[in-house]
Design a protein around this motif. Structure first.
Motif, PDB file in Angstrom:
ATOM      1  N   ASN A  95       0.807  -1.146   0.271  1.00 38.06           N
ATOM      2  CA  ASN A  95       0.023  -0.052   0.088  1.00 38.06           C
ATOM      3  C   ASN A  95       0.747   0.760   0.059  1.00 38.06           C
ATOM      4  N   PHE A  96       0.004   2.499   0.072  1.00 33.70           N
ATOM      5  CA  PHE A  96       0.827   3.807  -0.723  1.00 33.70           C
ATOM      6  C   PHE A  96       1.751   3.938   0.851  1.00 33.70           C
ATOM      7  N   ALA A  97       1.312   3.528   1.790  1.00 30.55           N
ATOM      8  CA  ALA A  97       2.090   4.444   3.208  1.00 30.55           C
ATOM      9  C   ALA A  97       3.928   3.316   3.360  1.00 30.55           C
ATOM     10  N   PRO A  98       2.585   2.145   3.432  1.00 32.18           N
ATOM     11  CA  PRO A  98       4.631   1.171   4.376  1.00 32.18           C
ATOM     12  C   PRO A  98       5.510   0.886   2.905  1.00 32.18           C
ATOM     13  N   MET A  99       5.125   1.447   0.985  1.00 32.40           N
ATOM     14  CA  MET A  99       5.537   1.151   0.082  1.00 32.40           C
ATOM     15  C   MET A  99       6.355   2.203   0.146  1.00 32.40           C
ATOM     16  N   ALA A 100       5.620   4.019   0.443  1.00 36.03           N
ATOM     17  CA  ALA A 100       6.213   5.808  -0.317  1.00 36.03           C
ATOM     18  C   ALA A 100       6.592   6.358   0.776  1.00 36.03           C
ATOM     19  N   VAL A 101       5.929   5.755   2.205  1.00 36.88           N
ATOM     20  CA  VAL A 101       5.719   6.903   2.629  1.00 36.88           C
ATOM     21  C   VAL A 101       6.613   6.652   4.124  1.00 36.88           C
ATOM     22  N   ASN A 102       6.464   5.473   4.752  1.00 39.55           N
ATOM     23  CA  ASN A 102       6.847   5.261   5.464  1.00 39.55           C
ATOM     24  C   ASN A 102       8.228   5.121   6.125  1.00 39.55           C
ATOM     25  N   LYS A 103       8.856   5.033   4.922  1.00 42.50           N
ATOM     26  CA  LYS A 103      10.621   4.838   4.813  1.00 42.50           C
ATOM     27  C   LYS A 103      10.817   6.200   5.776  1.00 42.50           C
ATOM     28  N   THR A 104      10.802   7.579   5.049  1.00 38.46           N
ATOM     29  CA  THR A 104      10.948   8.750   5.864  1.00 38.46           C
ATOM     30  C   THR A 104      10.356   9.103   6.769  1.00 38.46           C
ATOM     31  N   ALA A 300       7.709  -3.502 -13.360  1.00 39.53           N
ATOM     32  CA  ALA A 300       8.566  -2.998 -14.103  1.00 39.53           C
ATOM     33  C   ALA A 300       7.203  -1.171 -14.250  1.00 39.53           C
ATOM     34  N   GLU A 301       6.567  -1.513 -14.217  1.00 40.13           N
ATOM     35  CA  GLU A 301       5.610   0.125 -14.393  1.00 40.13           C
ATOM     36  C   GLU A 301       5.314   0.204 -12.903  1.00 40.13           C
ATOM     37  N   PHE A 302       4.841  -0.982 -12.197  1.00 40.72           N
ATOM     38  CA  PHE A 302       4.107  -0.791 -10.972  1.00 40.72           C
ATOM     39  C   PHE A 302       5.829   0.126  -9.954  1.00 40.72           C
ATOM     40  N   ALA A 303       6.478  -0.677  -9.974  1.00 39.74           N
ATOM     41  CA  ALA A 303       8.160  -0.973  -9.413  1.00 39.74           C
ATOM     42  C   ALA A 303       8.777   1.718  -9.828  1.00 39.74           C
ATOM     43  N   THR A 304       7.739   1.996 -11.061  1.00 39.02           N
ATOM     44  CA  THR A 304       8.494   2.972 -12.206  1.00 39.02           C
ATOM     45  C   THR A 304       7.605   4.197 -10.635  1.00 39.02           C
ATOM     46  N   LEU A 305       6.158   3.175 -10.521  1.00 41.69           N
ATOM     47  CA  LEU A 305       5.504   4.054  -9.711  1.00 41.69           C
ATOM     48  C   LEU A 305       5.934   4.455  -8.501  1.00 41.69           C
ATOM     49  N   ILE A 306       6.050   3.380  -7.443  1.00 44.24           N
ATOM     50  CA  ILE A 306       6.954   3.266  -6.176  1.00 44.24           C
ATOM     51  C   ILE A 306       8.015   3.943  -5.904  1.00 44.24           C
ATOM     52  N   LYS A 307       8.249   3.910  -6.577  1.00 44.25           N
ATOM     53  CA  LYS A 307       9.640   4.804  -6.775  1.00 44.25           C
ATOM     54  C   LYS A 307       9.375   6.950  -7.156  1.00 44.25           C
ATOM     55  N   ALA A 308       8.436   7.143  -7.938  1.00 46.93           N
ATOM     56  CA  ALA A 308       8.237   8.292  -8.301  1.00 46.93           C
ATOM     57  C   ALA A 308       7.663   8.169  -6.775  1.00 46.93           C
ATOM     58  N   GLU A 309       6.794   7.715  -6.427  1.00 50.04           N
ATOM     59  CA  GLU A 309       6.029   8.318  -5.207  1.00 50.04           C
ATOM     60  C   GLU A 309       6.683   8.741  -3.415  1.00 50.04           C
ATOM     61  N   ALA A 310       7.848   7.080  -4.072  1.00 54.12           N
ATOM     62  CA  ALA A 310       8.697   7.987  -2.115  1.00 54.12           C
ATOM     63  C   ALA A 310       9.382   9.379  -3.174  1.00 54.12           C
ATOM     64  N   SER A 311       9.776   9.072  -3.889  1.00 50.19           N
ATOM     65  CA  SER A 311      10.830  10.417  -3.838  1.00 50.19           C
ATOM     66  C   SER A 311       9.442  12.084  -3.572  1.00 50.19           C
ATOM     67  N   LYS A 312       8.080  11.964  -4.181  1.00 48.16           N
ATOM     68  CA  LYS A 312       7.692  13.086  -3.822  1.00 48.16           C
ATOM     69  C   LYS A 312       6.855  12.804  -2.273  1.00 48.16           C
ATOM     70  N   TRP A 313       6.546  11.628  -1.499  1.00 49.03           N
ATOM     71  CA  TRP A 313       5.983  12.107  -0.127  1.00 49.03           C
ATOM     72  C   TRP A 313       7.218  12.349   0.943  1.00 49.03           C
ATOM     73  N   SER A 314       8.090  11.382   0.477  1.00 47.66           N
ATOM     74  CA  SER A 314       9.850  12.180   1.810  1.00 47.66           C
ATOM     75  C   SER A 314       9.910  13.372   1.406  1.00 47.66           C
ATOM     76  N   ALA A 315       9.928  13.831   0.138  1.00 47.38           N
ATOM     77  CA  ALA A 315       9.600  15.078   0.299  1.00 47.38           C
ATOM     78  C   ALA A 315       8.934  15.929   1.050  1.00 47.38           C
ATOM     79  N   VAL A 316       7.624  15.280   1.097  1.00 48.37           N
ATOM     80  CA  VAL A 316       6.483  15.890   1.637  1.00 48.37           C
ATOM     81  C   VAL A 316       6.623  15.897   3.510  1.00 48.37           C
ATOM     82  N   VAL A 317       7.171  14.808   3.612  1.00 48.10           N
ATOM     83  CA  VAL A 317       7.142  14.126   5.168  1.00 48.10           C
ATOM     84  C   VAL A 317       8.420  15.657   5.891  1.00 48.10           C
TER      85      VAL A 317
END
Length: 325
Positions: A95-104, A300-317
């Protein structure tokens, strides 16, 4: 010489059969598959997981067993997937949070979404809608921004907890509108919405599946939606982009994941089964009726989405200085 040649052929054939790729092609799956849901039973992630698992089990001709492992904002279940044997018999919903937000957000996760997990397929993504109580004086984005600028850190917004899409949508809005509001986190999205309808908080960014019935019933007033374009379910509600905030785009998403090291052939087989499941007319109608965009595509398309979302939300956090509870 012919005897030696036959022995070599048999040896090579045996080696091929024992390789992970050949196993996926010639025997996978040959027992039940465990499907980890990192949230509790009865929620949206759980419901969608069960729907997808049921369709895929028919396609793969093996039971897919749902195992709910909630807690820590989805981290417990996601870590369990990451630590499982990479043999294709443990998969789960990422999901969105554990895959792209929670690391930051947490900074000390015991798994790394990028190095410990393999994306399989995007299942769905959906916008959120900014809602207020129907008796609220705020009828437009302009009303909210003006009020927040007149009295900084007075307006309140509710969420289902720290670091989820409810809060992050509001934080992104604050950053782009240059305003300051007070976050009021609850233990669940439903509790946050209940208090909004009771007039105890000023606004909330809610999931479409949750907000739309109350909007239609007149229990909530919709102000704007976080997708680029308007939703067919709420054609009268403008997007943030229309209102001058193009960067306030939020699509809550989820998709299938597996432990890193799961053989490519197994990932591809699971991807093919999930793509087939997502073509089911009844499932598609259900997902669209809840305001979601149907996923699909390649790992690969899902991996690209995850990477882009992680970058975006890391900056917001980091910019909003969001801290875990």
């Amino acid at each position: 010489m012919q005897c030696i040649h036959k022995i070599l052929i048999r040896a090579l054939s045996l080696a091929a059969l024992l390789s992970p790729t050949a196993f996926a092609q010639n025997g996978y799956p040959n027992k039940p598959i465990n499907f980890i849901v990192p949230y509790g039973a009865g929620g949206s992630a759980d419901s969608r997981s069960r729907q997808i698992a049921q369709k895929m089990s028919v396609i793969l001709k093996q039971p897919i067993i749902i195992d709910n492992k909630p807690g820590a904002g989805g981290n417990i279940g996601t870590e369990f997937i990451a630590r499982a044997a990479p043999d294709g018999y443990t998969i789960g919903m990422g999901n969105f949070a554990p895959m792209a937000v929670n690391k930051t957000l947490f900074g000390n996760l015991r798994y790394d979404p990028e190095t410990d997990l393999s994306p399989i397929i995007l299942i769905e993504k959906g916008p959120l809608v900014l809602v207020v109580n129907p008796n609220s004086p705020y009828k437009t984005i302009g009303d909210i921004v003006a009020a927040a600028k007149a009295k900084p850190s007075v307006l309140t917004f509710s969420s289902g907890g720290i670091g989820g899409s409810h809060q992050l949508s509001a934080e992104l809005f604050e950053l782009n509108a240059d305003i300051s509001m007070i976050h009021v986190p609850y233990k669940s999205g439903s509790a946050a919405l209940t208090d909004l309808m009771g007039g105890n908080v000023d606004l909330m960014f809610d999931q479409m599946y949750s907000a739309v019935p109350s909007i239609k019933a007149g229990k909530l007033r919709a102000i704007a939606i976080t997708s680029k374009k308007r939703s067919p379910l709420l054609p009268e509600v403008p997007s943030f982009a229309e209102l001058g905030y193009p960067k306030v785009e939020v699509l809550n998403w989820q998709g299938l994941i597996a432990p890193k090291g799961t053989p490519k052939a197994i990932i591809e087989q699971l991807n093919a089964a999930a793509n087939q499941a997502l073509r089911d007319p009844a499932l598609r109608e259900l997902m669209l009726s809840q305001g979601n965009e149907i996923g699909g595509g390649t790992p690969a398309e899902f991996a690209t989405l995850i990477k882009a979302e992680a970058s975006k939300w890391s900056a917001v956090v980091k910019t909003a200085n969001i801290k875990p509870e």
